[in-house]
Design an enzyme around this catalytic site. Structure first.
Site: not given
Length: 350
Positions: A79, A178
């Protein structure tokens, strides 16, 4: 110094870069490379402190290792985070500098989009690195595959609890509308679910609710909403010792990462009789989509692979019942078995 952090979990690599010219302040964490190079999104958020940023990237990269393993794709977990306000500080110069940072790792980490970044942002990052994914034109937005995976896991939860996988008429609360939450809500509305929505952007939630015939409540109030399935699809840490006692859902199946504030919250949910689909299983559809974008794009194969997440959740439920352990612990074991086997295979080839 990173290995002294409470969330460090034998990460293979944690590295940071700061540049005055571009404004870049970023951290990349590679948790595990047993199954292949690490892959995971790049998140842009205005973290209050450096420790908050480091904690997030360490936890998210570890989660990606387990997600990629349980999705059965040939990648390790990684990440990246950029400390910035995506609404005010995200520029092409910043994104290109992030591309240089990714490229400097020589392929150990492959990036894509996440909170605060878009497909267009990843295309800018890709100007400076070969190790970016998620913008194959014919693939569309991988968030659609993420939402579809959550949907299939919801059907598995419904089948276990009510004896039917149908979600028609089921009251489902979606926190966060979202990229993933909106797509999920539209899928559920099409099936006839009774939806209640929440988002920190109330106008966004209201606009979607008007379009699909849903109700809207406050972003925190939705965790206390009486419903059959709760779908956390915003940021992580919403399931904790403070919130779990007030939950009024039969099952939790959502698209957010790191939904549990602490590992022991898995057992708290089980003790309350709430069926929990581990987040990295429910939301693995997006990374499956990226895998096919990087290998050979086949929309039918993507759909079959994403649908198999529901089958994996049924396996998790069955083992949880037979072994008397929480679903999160069982999912971890399955993921660990998969990347441990890969480790042995690699060792045998050396």
């Amino acid at each position: 110094m990173f290995d002294t952090h409470a969330d460090f979990a034998d990460h293979a690599l944690v590295t940071a870069r700061q540049e005055k010219a571009s404004g870049l302040k970023a951290i990349i964490a590679v948790h595990n490379e047993n199954r292949g190079p690490a892959i995971g999104g790049c998140r842009i958020l205005p973290y209050p402190t450096l420790d908050d940023a480091l904690r997030d990237v360490l936890r998210l990269s570890r989660g990606m290792t387990y997600k990629n393993a349980i999705a059965d794709i040939p990648y390790g977990g990684g990440k990246a985070i950029i400390i910035a306000d995506p609404r005010r500080e995200k520029t092409e110069t910043l994104l290109e500098a992030m591309g240089d940072f990714v490229e400097s790792l020589g392929g150990r980490y492959i990036t894509s989009f996440d909170s605060g970044t878009t497909l267009e942002d990843v295309q800018v990052i890709a100007r400076r690195t070969r190790h970016a994914a998620g913008f194959l034109p014919e693939a569309g937005n991988a968030s659609g595959s993420t939402a579809l995976g959550v949907y299939h896991c919801m059907r598995s939860a419904a089948g276990k609890i009510w004896g039917s996988a149908s979600l028609a008429g089921r009251r489902i609360a979606v926190q966060g509308v979202g990229n993933v939450g909106e797509r999920l809500a539209r899928i559920l509305a099409h099936e006839g679910a009774d939806l209640v929505l929440a988002d920190t952007d109330a106008k966004r939630a209201e606009a979607l609710a008007a379009d699909i015939g849903a109700q809207v409540v406050g972003d925190e109030a939705i965790l206390r909403e009486t419903c059959e399935i709760l779908a956390p699809c915003a940021l992580g840490g919403v399931l904790s010792s403070a919130t779990i006692p007030d939950l009024k859902a039969k099952a939790i199946v959502g698209g957010a990462n790191n939904q549990l504030a602490r590992p022991e919250d898995d057992a708290r949910l089980a003790k309350r009789g709430i069926l929990y689909c581990p987040d990295y299983l429910a939301n693995a559809g997006g990374i499956i989509n990226l895998h096919y974008q990087r290998s050979r794009w086949d929309p039918d194969a993507v759909e079959r692979h994403v649908a198999s997440l529901g089958e994996t959740f049924r396996e998790v439920i069955a083992r949880s019942e037979s072994e008397g352990r929480p679903t999160g612990e069982i999912a971890d074991r399955i993921a660990e078995e998969r990347f441990a086997r890969r480790t042995k295979a690699l060792e045998g080839a050396l």
